[in-house]
Design a protein around this motif. Structure first.
Motif, PDB file in Angstrom:
ATOM      1  N   VAL A 347       0.867  -1.177   0.000  1.00 56.44           N
ATOM      2  CA  VAL A 347       0.000   0.000   0.000  1.00 56.44           C
ATOM      3  C   VAL A 347       0.907   1.231   0.000  1.00 56.44           C
ATOM      4  O   VAL A 347       1.696   1.432   0.929  1.00 56.44           O
ATOM      5  N   ARG A 348       0.800   1.996  -1.062  1.00 59.23           N
ATOM      6  CA  ARG A 348       1.654   3.191  -1.206  1.00 59.23           C
ATOM      7  C   ARG A 348       0.787   4.431  -1.032  1.00 59.23           C
ATOM      8  O   ARG A 348      -0.216   4.599  -1.709  1.00 59.23           O
ATOM      9  N   THR A 349       1.183   5.274  -0.109  1.00 60.40           N
ATOM     10  CA  THR A 349       0.444   6.504   0.179  1.00 60.40           C
ATOM     11  C   THR A 349       1.308   7.692  -0.229  1.00 60.40           C
ATOM     12  O   THR A 349       2.485   7.759   0.143  1.00 60.40           O
ATOM     13  N   VAL A 371      -2.640  11.987  10.367  1.00 63.52           N
ATOM     14  CA  VAL A 371      -3.901  11.232  10.413  1.00 63.52           C
ATOM     15  C   VAL A 371      -3.816   9.962   9.574  1.00 63.52           C
ATOM     16  O   VAL A 371      -4.174   8.869  10.030  1.00 63.52           O
ATOM     17  N   TRP A 372      -3.312  10.080   8.353  1.00 60.75           N
ATOM     18  CA  TRP A 372      -3.295   8.891   7.497  1.00 60.75           C
ATOM     19  C   TRP A 372      -2.168   7.932   7.828  1.00 60.75           C
ATOM     20  O   TRP A 372      -2.280   6.734   7.568  1.00 60.75           O
ATOM     21  N   LYS A 373      -1.099   8.446   8.429  1.00 65.42           N
ATOM     22  CA  LYS A 373      -0.076   7.508   8.924  1.00 65.42           C
ATOM     23  C   LYS A 373      -0.690   6.589   9.972  1.00 65.42           C
ATOM     24  O   LYS A 373      -0.505   5.370   9.948  1.00 65.42           O
ATOM     25  N   MET A 374      -1.412   7.194  10.900  1.00 62.19           N
ATOM     26  CA  MET A 374      -2.023   6.392  11.969  1.00 62.19           C
ATOM     27  C   MET A 374      -3.137   5.517  11.402  1.00 62.19           C
ATOM     28  O   MET A 374      -3.257   4.340  11.756  1.00 62.19           O
ATOM     29  N   THR A 375      -3.925   6.097  10.502  1.00 58.93           N
ATOM     30  CA  THR A 375      -5.046   5.334   9.929  1.00 58.93           C
ATOM     31  C   THR A 375      -4.526   4.136   9.138  1.00 58.93           C
ATOM     32  O   THR A 375      -5.070   3.030   9.233  1.00 58.93           O
ATOM     33  N   ASN A 376      -3.481   4.356   8.353  1.00 59.86           N
ATOM     34  CA  ASN A 376      -2.905   3.244   7.584  1.00 59.86           C
ATOM     35  C   ASN A 376      -2.399   2.137   8.501  1.00 59.86           C
ATOM     36  O   ASN A 376      -2.589   0.947   8.215  1.00 59.86           O
ATOM     37  N   ALA A 377      -1.741   2.528   9.575  1.00 61.41           N
ATOM     38  CA  ALA A 377      -1.213   1.519  10.497  1.00 61.41           C
ATOM     39  C   ALA A 377      -2.367   0.729  11.126  1.00 61.41           C
ATOM     40  O   ALA A 377      -2.299  -0.496  11.275  1.00 61.41           O
ATOM     41  N   GLN A 378      -3.431   1.447  11.471  1.00 60.89           N
ATOM     42  CA  GLN A 378      -4.595   0.760  12.040  1.00 60.89           C
ATOM     43  C   GLN A 378      -5.218  -0.185  11.013  1.00 60.89           C
ATOM     44  O   GLN A 378      -5.565  -1.328  11.319  1.00 60.89           O
ATOM     45  N   ASP A 379      -5.345   0.290   9.770  1.00 61.83           N
ATOM     46  CA  ASP A 379      -5.916  -0.566   8.723  1.00 61.83           C
ATOM     47  C   ASP A 379      -5.038  -1.789   8.464  1.00 61.83           C
ATOM     48  O   ASP A 379      -5.559  -2.890   8.228  1.00 61.83           O
ATOM     49  N   ALA A 380      -3.728  -1.595   8.485  1.00 57.33           N
ATOM     50  CA  ALA A 380      -2.822  -2.733   8.275  1.00 57.33           C
ATOM     51  C   ALA A 380      -3.061  -3.796   9.343  1.00 57.33           C
ATOM     52  O   ALA A 380      -3.083  -5.002   9.052  1.00 57.33           O
ATOM     53  N   GLY A 381      -3.257  -3.354  10.578  1.00 55.80           N
ATOM     54  CA  GLY A 381      -3.531  -4.298  11.665  1.00 55.80           C
ATOM     55  C   GLY A 381      -4.852  -5.026  11.453  1.00 55.80           C
ATOM     56  O   GLY A 381      -4.937  -6.249  11.628  1.00 55.80           O
ATOM     57  N   LEU A 382      -5.867  -4.279  11.027  1.00 53.85           N
ATOM     58  CA  LEU A 382      -7.183  -4.899  10.800  1.00 53.85           C
ATOM     59  C   LEU A 382      -7.134  -5.893   9.639  1.00 53.85           C
ATOM     60  O   LEU A 382      -7.703  -6.986   9.712  1.00 53.85           O
TER      61      LEU A 382
END
Ligand code: FES
Ligand SMILES: [Fe+2]
Length: 424
Positions: A347-349, A371-382
């Motif tokens: 996933v490239r942001t 915001v998107w750094k944290m959101t991406n990390a959360q999504d990666a975990g999910l």
């Protein structure tokens, strides 16, 4: 037409065609779609080998000779700006004996020189030099193999098929009407982050196509992202009614701002039933309503294009199969998902700001990306949790909630694409 032979080990995995036939609309896919290497190979062929896929932004190749390389399955593709400022794409394979030409993910070249025997190509793909060849050697027969490439308002798409889907012209024209005011071709890359998610690419996309998980999973994102997103009005829970009231007011303000400026904002929702399926809409943000920051105020003081107000919400664009993006007044954040293996996805942001914006003066990089750094990390975990779960023998497909209708659309589109190439 590609025909996938029945799996010889029918007790271990179902055939692709029977998996497709058994797909139950409104339910998640069977496990093999996320875990079986045979299905993964079919995805690379039927989806990533035949459709327009999002791979880069024009800002990444701003100058002549600038290039990026992207890997799609076993294929490596060079996307380069030639000396006439045209964007070109080529197979990253030498026409002599096939050596990989460019090994870096990005860079800048005068010409493309093969590291093996130094055949030398112009950025427009033509072969310039091939030493010690016979007098009748015809260089014009050995240019780099072109890959179809196009820019949609500054977003670069490639298609590996000999005959790309021809509905993209019409899609592009409609999308560019929305993107136009943001002038993505007049931006620069403020940050780009690659994340390898431990999940099948479809789980990554499915996760993106719903916000059922946002309220619990994304505290930073939901500062500005209305928690009612995806709910039908009649299904909004009582606890979210205050948020819905804010949303209605913000939407009214946004529509007025757009109408005054002639910017389109209405939803176009064509996520199924066509090869180049997409969804676009300009929607209001919560908080200050300006940007993806914790309080919703603009992260960059230098607005994109000629925009005269920071309160333009988020213009969201979803493309099947592999992109989602948000265009704000002060910056853009675009995402691509590229399959690495059956259970790994890149996933490239990319965060884009106005070309003239100065880091430390107009924007703070941490604030812009937080915001998107944290959101991406959360999504990666999910997504990793989802991959672990669908790999468990206990997994059975489950029903989508009404707010997951775009997930159902994504899966429906995917099944449509596979059905085009798999014998029933
Ligand atoms: S393989 Fe590239 S020059 Fe020989
Ligand atoms: Fe998420």
């Amino acid at each position: 037409m590609t025909i996938f032979a029945p799996n010889p080990d029918a007790t271990a995995t179902s055939t692709l065609s029977s998996l497709i036939r058994r797909r139950r609309p409104g339910f998640s896919l069977e496990a093999e779609f996320y875990t079986d290497p045979t299905v993964f190979a079919a995805d690379l062929d039927a989806v990533f080998g035949r459709h327009w896929i999002f791979v880069a932004t024009e800002a990444e190749i701003a100058e002549e000779g600038d290039y990026v390389t992207v890997t799609v399955g076993k294929a490596s593709v060079i996307i380069i700006r030639d000396d006439d400022f045209e964007i070109r794409a080529f197979r990253n394979v030498c026409r002599h004996r096939g050596a990989r030409l460019l090994n870096e993910e990005r860079g800048s070249v005068g010409n493309i020189v093969c590291g093996y025997h130094q055949w030398t190509y112009s950025p427009d793909g033509s072969l310039l030099h091939a030493k010690d060849q016979p007098a009748d050697f015809d260089k014009s027969c050995f240019g780099l193999r072109s890959v179809s490439v196009r820019s949609e308002g500054g977003l670069i798409f490639i298609c590996l098929a000999a005959e790309p889907p021809n509905d993209f012209d019409e899609v592009s024209a409609r999308i560019e009407a929305y993107l136009g005011p943001h002038q993505l071709t007049n931006t620069k890359v403020a940050a780009q982050i690659d994340l390898v998610e431990h999940a099948n690419w479809k789980l990554v996309m499915e996760n993106n196509r719903e916000c059922y998980h946002c309220e619990a999973g994304h505290p930073e994102l939901t500062c500005t992202f209305f928690p009612t997103y995806g709910h039908a009005v009649e299904d909004i829970p009582t606890r979210l009614l205050p948020a819905h009231a804010r949303y209605l007011q913000a939407e009214h303000d946004l529509e007025t701002a757009c109408s005054d400026r002639g910017y389109p904002y209405e939803l176009i929702h064509e996520l199924t039933g066509r090869p180049s399926a997409f969804r676009i809409q300009r929607e209001a943000l919560d908080g200050a309503g300006e940007s993806y920051t914790i309080d919703g105020t603009a992260a960059s003081q230098k607005l994109l294009g000629d925009l005269d107000t920071p309160r333009l919400g988020r213009l969201s664009l979803h493309h099947q199969p592999n992109m989602w993006s948000h265009f704000l007044a002060d910056h853009a954040v675009v995402f691509s998902a590229l399959p690495l293996d059956v259970d790994r996805t890149l996933v490239r942001t990319t965060w884009l700001v106005h070309s003239d914006a100065v880091e430390g003066e107009d924007y703070d990089l941490d604030n812009l990306t937080a915001v998107w750094k944290m959101t991406n990390a959360q999504d990666a975990g999910l997504c990793a949790l989802a991959q672990t779960g669908v790999s468990d023998p206990g997994y059975l497909p489950g029903p989508y909630a009404p707010s997951e209708s775009d997930v159902d659309d994504f899966v429906t589109w995917y099944i449509e694409r596979l059905s085009e190439v798999v014998e029933p």
